[in-house]
Design a protein around this motif. Structure first.
Motif, PDB file in Angstrom:
ATOM      1  N   ALA A  88       0.834  -1.201   0.000  1.00  0.00           N
ATOM      2  CA  ALA A  88       0.000   0.000   0.000  1.00  0.00           C
ATOM      3  C   ALA A  88       0.868   1.252   0.000  1.00  0.00           C
ATOM      4  O   ALA A  88       0.569   2.232  -0.688  1.00  0.00           O
ATOM      5  CB  ALA A  88      -0.932  -0.003   1.208  1.00  0.00           C
ATOM      6  N   GLY A  89       1.956   1.228   0.760  1.00  0.00           N
ATOM      7  CA  GLY A  89       2.847   2.380   0.794  1.00  0.00           C
ATOM      8  C   GLY A  89       3.526   2.633  -0.534  1.00  0.00           C
ATOM      9  O   GLY A  89       3.774   3.789  -0.898  1.00  0.00           O
ATOM     10  N   PRO A 195       4.360  17.987   0.603  1.00  0.00           N
ATOM     11  CA  PRO A 195       3.237  17.281  -0.009  1.00  0.00           C
ATOM     12  C   PRO A 195       1.990  17.368   0.867  1.00  0.00           C
ATOM     13  O   PRO A 195       2.074  17.519   2.085  1.00  0.00           O
ATOM     14  CB  PRO A 195       3.754  15.839  -0.102  1.00  0.00           C
ATOM     15  CG  PRO A 195       5.236  15.955  -0.068  1.00  0.00           C
ATOM     16  CD  PRO A 195       5.530  17.133   0.789  1.00  0.00           C
ATOM     17  N   ASP A 196       0.858  17.257   0.246  1.00  0.00           N
ATOM     18  CA  ASP A 196      -0.423  17.369   0.938  1.00  0.00           C
ATOM     19  C   ASP A 196      -0.725  16.073   1.680  1.00  0.00           C
ATOM     20  O   ASP A 196      -0.778  14.994   1.096  1.00  0.00           O
ATOM     21  CB  ASP A 196      -1.513  17.658  -0.087  1.00  0.00           C
ATOM     22  CG  ASP A 196      -2.815  18.101   0.559  1.00  0.00           C
ATOM     23  OD1 ASP A 196      -2.979  17.871   1.774  1.00  0.00           O
ATOM     24  OD2 ASP A 196      -3.646  18.681  -0.143  1.00  0.00           O
ATOM     25  N   LEU A 197      -0.930  16.183   2.998  1.00  0.00           N
ATOM     26  CA  LEU A 197      -1.243  15.011   3.805  1.00  0.00           C
ATOM     27  C   LEU A 197      -2.583  14.411   3.417  1.00  0.00           C
ATOM     28  O   LEU A 197      -2.760  13.186   3.463  1.00  0.00           O
ATOM     29  CB  LEU A 197      -1.236  15.397   5.285  1.00  0.00           C
ATOM     30  CG  LEU A 197      -1.544  14.281   6.278  1.00  0.00           C
ATOM     31  CD1 LEU A 197      -0.464  13.213   6.255  1.00  0.00           C
ATOM     32  CD2 LEU A 197      -1.706  14.839   7.687  1.00  0.00           C
ATOM     33  N   VAL A 198      -3.538  15.236   3.023  1.00  0.00           N
ATOM     34  CA  VAL A 198      -4.859  14.744   2.642  1.00  0.00           C
ATOM     35  C   VAL A 198      -4.750  13.782   1.463  1.00  0.00           C
ATOM     36  O   VAL A 198      -5.316  12.681   1.474  1.00  0.00           O
ATOM     37  CB  VAL A 198      -5.803  15.912   2.296  1.00  0.00           C
ATOM     38  CG1 VAL A 198      -7.157  15.389   1.826  1.00  0.00           C
ATOM     39  CG2 VAL A 198      -5.964  16.843   3.498  1.00  0.00           C
ATOM     40  N   ARG A 199      -4.012  14.182   0.455  1.00  0.00           N
ATOM     41  CA  ARG A 199      -3.861  13.319  -0.723  1.00  0.00           C
ATOM     42  C   ARG A 199      -3.117  12.042  -0.370  1.00  0.00           C
ATOM     43  O   ARG A 199      -3.465  10.943  -0.846  1.00  0.00           O
ATOM     44  CB  ARG A 199      -3.112  14.077  -1.819  1.00  0.00           C
ATOM     45  CG  ARG A 199      -2.952  13.279  -3.104  1.00  0.00           C
ATOM     46  CD  ARG A 199      -2.240  14.094  -4.169  1.00  0.00           C
ATOM     47  NE  ARG A 199      -2.981  15.319  -4.478  1.00  0.00           N
ATOM     48  CZ  ARG A 199      -2.556  16.236  -5.354  1.00  0.00           C
ATOM     49  NH1 ARG A 199      -1.397  16.074  -5.984  1.00  0.00           N
ATOM     50  NH2 ARG A 199      -3.292  17.304  -5.592  1.00  0.00           N
ATOM     51  N   LEU A 200      -2.096  12.152   0.472  1.00  0.00           N
ATOM     52  CA  LEU A 200      -1.327  10.971   0.866  1.00  0.00           C
ATOM     53  C   LEU A 200      -2.213   9.978   1.621  1.00  0.00           C
ATOM     54  O   LEU A 200      -2.212   8.779   1.317  1.00  0.00           O
ATOM     55  CB  LEU A 200      -0.144  11.389   1.731  1.00  0.00           C
ATOM     56  CG  LEU A 200       0.680  10.241   2.323  1.00  0.00           C
ATOM     57  CD1 LEU A 200       1.368   9.448   1.226  1.00  0.00           C
ATOM     58  CD2 LEU A 200       1.700  10.764   3.332  1.00  0.00           C
ATOM     59  N   VAL A 201      -2.971  10.454   2.607  1.00  0.00           N
ATOM     60  CA  VAL A 201      -3.816   9.566   3.401  1.00  0.00           C
ATOM     61  C   VAL A 201      -4.892   8.927   2.531  1.00  0.00           C
ATOM     62  O   VAL A 201      -5.189   7.733   2.675  1.00  0.00           O
ATOM     63  CB  VAL A 201      -4.443  10.344   4.580  1.00  0.00           C
ATOM     64  CG1 VAL A 201      -5.521   9.505   5.266  1.00  0.00           C
ATOM     65  CG2 VAL A 201      -3.362  10.734   5.585  1.00  0.00           C
ATOM     66  N   ASP A 202      -5.479   9.684   1.629  1.00  0.00           N
ATOM     67  CA  ASP A 202      -6.503   9.132   0.750  1.00  0.00           C
ATOM     68  C   ASP A 202      -5.922   8.025  -0.121  1.00  0.00           C
ATOM     69  O   ASP A 202      -6.538   6.966  -0.308  1.00  0.00           O
ATOM     70  CB  ASP A 202      -7.091  10.243  -0.117  1.00  0.00           C
ATOM     71  CG  ASP A 202      -8.355   9.790  -0.849  1.00  0.00           C
ATOM     72  OD1 ASP A 202      -9.105   8.959  -0.297  1.00  0.00           O
ATOM     73  OD2 ASP A 202      -8.595  10.266  -1.984  1.00  0.00           O
ATOM     74  N   THR A 203      -4.726   8.247  -0.643  1.00  0.00           N
ATOM     75  CA  THR A 203      -4.085   7.227  -1.472  1.00  0.00           C
ATOM     76  C   THR A 203      -3.731   5.989  -0.662  1.00  0.00           C
ATOM     77  O   THR A 203      -3.958   4.855  -1.094  1.00  0.00           O
ATOM     78  CB  THR A 203      -2.816   7.791  -2.130  1.00  0.00           C
ATOM     79  OG1 THR A 203      -3.167   8.929  -2.923  1.00  0.00           O
ATOM     80  CG2 THR A 203      -2.141   6.753  -3.000  1.00  0.00           C
ATOM     81  N   VAL A 204      -3.166   6.191   0.536  1.00  0.00           N
ATOM     82  CA  VAL A 204      -2.781   5.058   1.380  1.00  0.00           C
ATOM     83  C   VAL A 204      -4.010   4.260   1.786  1.00  0.00           C
ATOM     84  O   VAL A 204      -3.995   3.011   1.772  1.00  0.00           O
ATOM     85  CB  VAL A 204      -2.012   5.561   2.626  1.00  0.00           C
ATOM     86  CG1 VAL A 204      -1.867   4.444   3.642  1.00  0.00           C
ATOM     87  CG2 VAL A 204      -0.638   6.078   2.232  1.00  0.00           C
ATOM     88  N   ALA A 205      -5.089   4.939   2.143  1.00  0.00           N
ATOM     89  CA  ALA A 205      -6.319   4.240   2.524  1.00  0.00           C
ATOM     90  C   ALA A 205      -6.862   3.412   1.369  1.00  0.00           C
ATOM     91  O   ALA A 205      -7.287   2.260   1.550  1.00  0.00           O
ATOM     92  CB  ALA A 205      -7.362   5.251   2.995  1.00  0.00           C
TER      93      ALA A 205
END
Length: 233
Positions: A88-89, A195-205
């Motif tokens: 996932a990462g 980098p935007d944390l929102v985009r990172l978390v959405d992608t990781v989820a």
């Protein structure tokens, strides 16, 4: 008065009959030569890989170390950590700046994010409509600690020599330049600098959910594939 009458023998030192006793005086030391390096302490233990790793984290990076062994890094001060499945990462690496540190520990990936992100994660997942989904995702923040990955130093233990030891997939740079590369919420006042944390978390989820579905469909074969070594660019 005898010239030697005022000279007292050293305590416990035998004195031959008829021979005057004298104090033991050390020979004069040779003057220090500034061109020569100082002598090492004879009792000082040699600096091993663990000592060099501790100095690298504390002195070069300025990161807080938790007392004791194994070497652990205090989270919630300079950075937080998102701990996710490695597969996932890997799908989220494209959303990270080149200098954003990432560690690999077996089949888990540890993404360093801005301090305070762990506290924001539950609300962020709810806002992204991932809150009701079971995700193999956890965050380390204030009060937690991360076992220090093997640093990229000469003489440091190789990752394969310690089973389960983490290594830096993308090692951190020196000083506070690390913090400028960590994913953060725009509300933290760092928009445009990380980098935007929102985009990172959405992608990781999303990647965690996909990995969970793949494992559910593949059955026992998925566990075998998870034991295979992973490589990422």
């Amino acid at each position: 008065m005898d010239a030697h009458a005022s000279v007292k023998p050293d305590a416990g030192a035998p004195v031959a009959p008829g021979v005057p006793a004298v104090h033991a005086v050390p020979l004069p030391r040779r003057p220090l030569d500034p061109s020569e390096p100082p002598e090492a302490e004879p009792c000082a233990p040699p600096a091993g890989p663990d000592a060099r790793a501790r100095r690298w984290y504390e002195n070069d990076l300025g990161w807080a170390i938790v007392p004791g062994r194994p070497l652990r890094l205090l989270t919630g001060v300079r950075f937080d950590v998102l701990d996710v499945p490695a597969e996932a990462g890997a799908g989220a690496l494209r959303h990270l700046a080149p200098g954003s540190p990432v560690a690999l520990r077996g089949d888990r990936m540890e993404l360093l994010v801005a301090a305070g992100s762990a506290e924001e994660l539950p609300g962020l997942l709810d806002w992204l409509e991932w809150g009701a989904v079971s995700l193999d995702l956890r965050a380390l923040g204030a009060g937690d600690a991360l076992e220090a990955p093997v640093p990229p130093l000469p003489g440091a233990r190789e990752a394969g020599s310690v089973r389960g030891a983490a290594v830096w997939l993308r090692p951190p740079g020196p000083g506070r330049e690390v913090e400028a590369s960590l994913p953060a919420l725009p509300a933290m006042g760092r928009e445009g600098s990380a980098p935007d944390l929102v985009r990172l978390v959405d992608t990781v989820a999303l990647e965690c959910h996909r990995a969970r579905l793949r494992r559910a469909c593949a059955g026992p074969q998925a566990a075998l594939r998870r034991d295979q070594p992973l490589a990422f660019s």
